[in-house]
Write an enzyme that holds these catalytic residues in place. Structure first.
Site, PDB file in Angstrom:
ATOM      1  N   ASP A   1      61.954   3.347 111.452  1.00  0.00           N
ATOM      2  CA  ASP A   1      63.244   3.523 112.110  1.00  0.00           C
ATOM      3  C   ASP A   1      63.063   4.084 113.517  1.00  0.00           C
ATOM      4  O   ASP A   1      62.294   5.028 113.729  1.00  0.00           O
ATOM      5  CB  ASP A   1      64.109   4.485 111.281  1.00  0.00           C
ATOM      6  CG  ASP A   1      65.434   4.794 111.940  1.00  0.00           C
ATOM      7  OD1 ASP A   1      66.274   3.886 112.029  1.00  0.00           O
ATOM      8  OD2 ASP A   1      65.620   5.950 112.379  1.00  0.00           O
ATOM      9  N   ALA A   2      63.778   3.512 114.474  1.00  0.00           N
ATOM     10  CA  ALA A   2      63.927   4.069 115.822  1.00  0.00           C
ATOM     11  C   ALA A   2      62.610   4.571 116.403  1.00  0.00           C
ATOM     12  O   ALA A   2      62.470   5.737 116.761  1.00  0.00           O
ATOM     13  CB  ALA A   2      64.972   5.188 115.805  1.00  0.00           C
ATOM     14  N   THR A   3      61.646   3.680 116.556  1.00  0.00           N
ATOM     15  CA  THR A   3      60.333   4.089 117.068  1.00  0.00           C
ATOM     16  C   THR A   3      60.352   4.620 118.503  1.00  0.00           C
ATOM     17  O   THR A   3      59.433   5.371 118.859  1.00  0.00           O
ATOM     18  CB  THR A   3      59.327   2.931 116.956  1.00  0.00           C
ATOM     19  OG1 THR A   3      59.904   1.727 117.485  1.00  0.00           O
ATOM     20  CG2 THR A   3      58.956   2.693 115.510  1.00  0.00           C
TER      21      THR A   3
ATOM     22  N   GLU B   1      61.612  -0.764 114.407  1.00  0.00           N
ATOM     23  CA  GLU B   1      62.935  -0.968 115.002  1.00  0.00           C
ATOM     24  C   GLU B   1      62.855  -0.411 116.415  1.00  0.00           C
ATOM     25  O   GLU B   1      62.693   0.800 116.593  1.00  0.00           O
ATOM     26  CB  GLU B   1      64.021  -0.238 114.216  1.00  0.00           C
ATOM     27  CG  GLU B   1      65.400  -0.431 114.824  1.00  0.00           C
ATOM     28  CD  GLU B   1      66.360   0.716 114.532  1.00  0.00           C
ATOM     29  OE1 GLU B   1      67.577   0.508 114.689  1.00  0.00           O
ATOM     30  OE2 GLU B   1      65.907   1.811 114.166  1.00  0.00           O
TER      31      GLU B   1
ATOM     32  N   ASP C   1      68.224  -8.136 121.039  1.00  0.00           N
ATOM     33  CA  ASP C   1      68.842  -9.030 122.015  1.00  0.00           C
ATOM     34  C   ASP C   1      69.493 -10.258 121.387  1.00  0.00           C
ATOM     35  O   ASP C   1      70.577 -10.679 121.810  1.00  0.00           O
ATOM     36  CB  ASP C   1      67.805  -9.467 123.051  1.00  0.00           C
ATOM     37  CG  ASP C   1      67.441  -8.353 124.021  1.00  0.00           C
ATOM     38  OD1 ASP C   1      68.015  -7.251 123.897  1.00  0.00           O
ATOM     39  OD2 ASP C   1      66.593  -8.573 124.896  1.00  0.00           O
TER      40      ASP C   1
ATOM     41  N   HIS D   1      72.766  -9.193 119.855  1.00  0.00           N
ATOM     42  CA  HIS D   1      73.768  -8.807 120.845  1.00  0.00           C
ATOM     43  C   HIS D   1      74.316 -10.032 121.589  1.00  0.00           C
ATOM     44  O   HIS D   1      75.533 -10.129 121.824  1.00  0.00           O
ATOM     45  CB  HIS D   1      73.164  -7.812 121.836  1.00  0.00           C
ATOM     46  CG  HIS D   1      72.836  -6.474 121.231  1.00  0.00           C
ATOM     47  ND1 HIS D   1      73.164  -6.139 119.940  1.00  0.00           N
ATOM     48  CD2 HIS D   1      72.196  -5.383 121.756  1.00  0.00           C
ATOM     49  CE1 HIS D   1      72.750  -4.897 119.686  1.00  0.00           C
ATOM     50  NE2 HIS D   1      72.164  -4.428 120.769  1.00  0.00           N
TER      51      HIS D   1
ATOM     52  N   GLN E   1      74.515  -2.656 112.831  1.00  0.00           N
ATOM     53  CA  GLN E   1      75.471  -3.448 113.595  1.00  0.00           C
ATOM     54  C   GLN E   1      76.793  -3.631 112.868  1.00  0.00           C
ATOM     55  O   GLN E   1      77.799  -3.973 113.487  1.00  0.00           O
ATOM     56  CB  GLN E   1      74.858  -4.801 113.959  1.00  0.00           C
ATOM     57  CG  GLN E   1      73.526  -4.703 114.689  1.00  0.00           C
ATOM     58  CD  GLN E   1      73.586  -3.854 115.952  1.00  0.00           C
ATOM     59  OE1 GLN E   1      74.659  -3.610 116.516  1.00  0.00           O
ATOM     60  NE2 GLN E   1      72.440  -3.377 116.399  1.00  0.00           N
TER      61      GLN E   1
ATOM     62  N   GLY F   1      77.704  -1.067 110.186  1.00  0.00           N
ATOM     63  CA  GLY F   1      78.122   0.299 109.868  1.00  0.00           C
ATOM     64  C   GLY F   1      78.444   1.156 111.064  1.00  0.00           C
ATOM     65  O   GLY F   1      79.170   2.148 110.930  1.00  0.00           O
TER      66      GLY F   1
END
Length: 600
Positions: A275-277, A308, A329, A332, A401, A403
């Site tokens: 998660d969120a590296t 991520e 990307d 989005h 995206q 939640g």
């Protein structure tokens, strides 16, 4: 009385071998049922004991802050460590049946009867990920109930289950990203052996299982590492979630690398999603990401490590040796194309067929272009030419995206998005690695809202923090935003399995089955070589062409409002006229608004 240990004492040399189970912290059953070894490391405690089944025992110092004691108890024994007279939960606990503030239970991983000896893992190029939140995936919200749905997922055509975080966290519900005890699977979902049974059942069906892990922060309640040694954390850097994890501290590195090995070795997971590296800050000579990749790939078999990461950095694969990247990307650009939304971080995307063609061709949208969104101003990303198509994980929905929207609404529930457009979304026919979010395949009516279970001031702070984090989205200022602490918010998010076989839900489900069958069986689409792919557009029609020795396939997706005949679309090549799939199930080569076809 034990003397105060120096700050960050160095353990004896025998404890530097991370792979040796004899040096593990926590509670480790001894061979042959000879008892259990209890061990901890502390830099601050003057007196150290372990309370087992209600009886307290003084532990022996081995030097360097290591304390140990062997007792004639086995699996199922309950214990707490006692530091300077204060009962303290074990941050290395393998199971916390009463929650993160309670006693740990001794667990013997060797007693589970695995049946997956013939399973050897899954290659990233063969992965079709299906993201699951155990608590909302089924009415029961348990590992055992999730296992009963595995035959359905196999029949659907996915190949790998991506499970949202399981590290124990405070409360009776939550997404899992506020884990406090990394080694203990979350008790409300079931026992450790229930989780093992889920993975074992998946492997018997030929499904891989991946776990989402959070190594950039701890949850706000239930983490006791600093009670043992403040040096696990640092104020050299921090994040929105609190003090930084100090990866220059050997015990913090060991805590995380040992945890990764545990999930893969003892629970047989096939890989991890980090998660969120960008927030795994490390100023050590060897970055923790590189060390994690090395540890995982040395385990033997096929184990994959995914990040991520929104920064669009090919170095994550080429230098840190991770296997793939969850990229933003494509999602989005797709969302902006279908909704026109440009609030918050969507302001950096223009949408449309041309933008999507560029993103698919290049892997991601930003590869050094200037990014000026939400107060940030900098060049973002680098060219991705060194990456293969499967290195990119693409989705049109995932837990974030959906939640992180004010009401947790799914893409097809967004203003202006028709089911034709939703069904036309093309990710499953691209050579990139696709990911679905639970219920996506039947256009589930249930939302996936943000929920947690924190009482009082902490609960209020969590709720207010979300409003601040997503302040760039106007919907978060509304009065109808669900309360994250309300149980009903959690219940709203449970899938309604009964709806999937009726009406438009069934129609969408049939399409997803057909798409995944084509991805699996079509000799051209099955080739994942990026150099076989070209993209472009004719006005609002996106085209993606794949050419291999086995033939040619062309995907056309009409992103405009006017009906277009395939024969009228201007392309730099002759379009094949054999229809392989129409997203609305028709037999003609006509593209209504939002519709797509595959020809070859």
């Amino acid at each position: 009385m034990t003397q105060t240990q120096p700050v960050t004492p160095t353990p004896p040399a025998s404890f530097q071998t991370q792979h040796d189970p004899r040096t593990r912290l926590g509670a480790t059953p001894l061979p042959g049922g000879a008892g259990t070894r209890f061990r901890l490391w502390t830099s601050t405690a003057r007196t150290v004991a372990v309370r087992v089944n209600g009886t307290e025992h003084v532990m022996t110092s081995l030097g360097g802050g290591i304390y140990e004691l062997e007792l004639p108890v086995g699996p199922g024994a309950r214990y707490l460590f006692v530091l300077d007279g204060v009962p303290t939960p074990d941050p290395y606990a393998r199971f916390l049946p009463d929650g993160v503030h309670g006693e740990a239970e001794v667990v013997d991983f060797g007693t589970f009867d695995w049946t997956d000896a013939d399973w050897h893992g899954i290659k990233l190029a063969d992965c079709v990920f299906y993201e699951v939140h155990v608590g909302t995936f089924t009415p029961e919200g348990t590992y055992r109930a999730a296992a009963e749905k595995l035959p359905y997922l196999k029949e659907l055509g996915v190949t790998a289950i991506q499970v949202m975080p399981l590290a124990a966290f405070d409360g009776q519900r939550g997404w899992g990203y506020d884990g406090a005890a990394f080694y203990a699977p979350y008790a409300p979902y079931g026992r450790p052996e229930d989780l093992m049974a889920l993975v074992d059942a998946a492997h018997r069906l030929g499904l891989g299982v991946f776990l989402d892990v959070v190594y950039n922060h701890f949850g706000p309640s239930g983490n006791y590492l600093s009670s043992y040694a403040p040096s696990y954390f640092t104020d050299r850097f921090s994040s929105a979630w609190g003090m930084g994890l100090d990866y220059a501290e050997p015990h913090m590195r060991r805590y995380v690398t040992g945890n990764a090995r545990m999930w893969l070795r003892d629970y047989h997971f096939d890989g991890l999603r980090l998660d969120a590296t960008p927030y795994m800050t490390d100023d050590s000579e060897t970055h923790i990401l590189t060390e994690l990749a090395q540890e995982i790939h040395e385990l033997g078999g096929t184990h994959l490590l995914l990040a991520e990461d929104h920064r669009n950095l090919p170095d994550l694969v080429t230098v840190n040796h991770l296997d793939g990247i969850w990229t933003d990307d494509f999602h989005h650009e797709t969302r902006v194309t279908l909704t026109g939304e440009q609030e918050g971080y969507y302001a950096g995307y223009r949408g449309g067929a041309e933008a999507l063609a560029y993103t698919i061709r290049r892997g991601w949208r930003y590869e050094g272009q200037f990014w000026a969104v939400k107060g940030e101003e900098h060049e973002r990303g680098h060219p991705s030419d060194a990456l293969e198509a499967p290195n990119f994980v693409y989705c049109i929905q995932n837990h974030d995206q959906i939640g992180n929207r004010p009401l947790g609404e799914r893409l097809h529930q967004s203003d202006g998005v028709t089911l034709h457009e939703y069904r036309g979304a093309a990710a499953l026919l691209l050579p990139m690695t696709p990911l679905l979010f639970q219920g996506q395949e039947w256009a589930a009516s249930t939302p996936f809202q943000f929920f947690s279970d924190h009482a009082g001031e902490l609960g209020q702070a969590v709720s207010e923090g979300r409003k601040k984090e997503f302040g760039g989205f106007s919907g978060f200022s509304g009065e109808d935003v669900p309360d994250p602490q309300a149980e009903q918010t959690f219940l709203n998010s449970k899938l309604n399995w009964a709806e999937r076989e009726g009406g438009e839900h069934a129609r969408t489900l049939r399409l997803y089955r057909d798409l995944l069958r084509l991805r699996r069986e079509d000799p051209v689409l099955h080739n994942r070589q990026r150099e076989n792919l070209t993209t472009g557009h004719d006005g609002d029609v996106l085209w993606v062409r794949t050419v291999t020795g086995a033939g040619e396939r062309v995907l056309l997706w009409n992103l405009g409002q006017d009906t277009r005949a395939v024969a009228e679309v201007k392309l730099p090549f002759t379009v094949p006229r054999r229809l392989l799939l129409h997203t609305e199930g028709r037999e003609d080569l006509t593209l209504g608004a939002g519709e797509a076809v595959l020809v070859g």
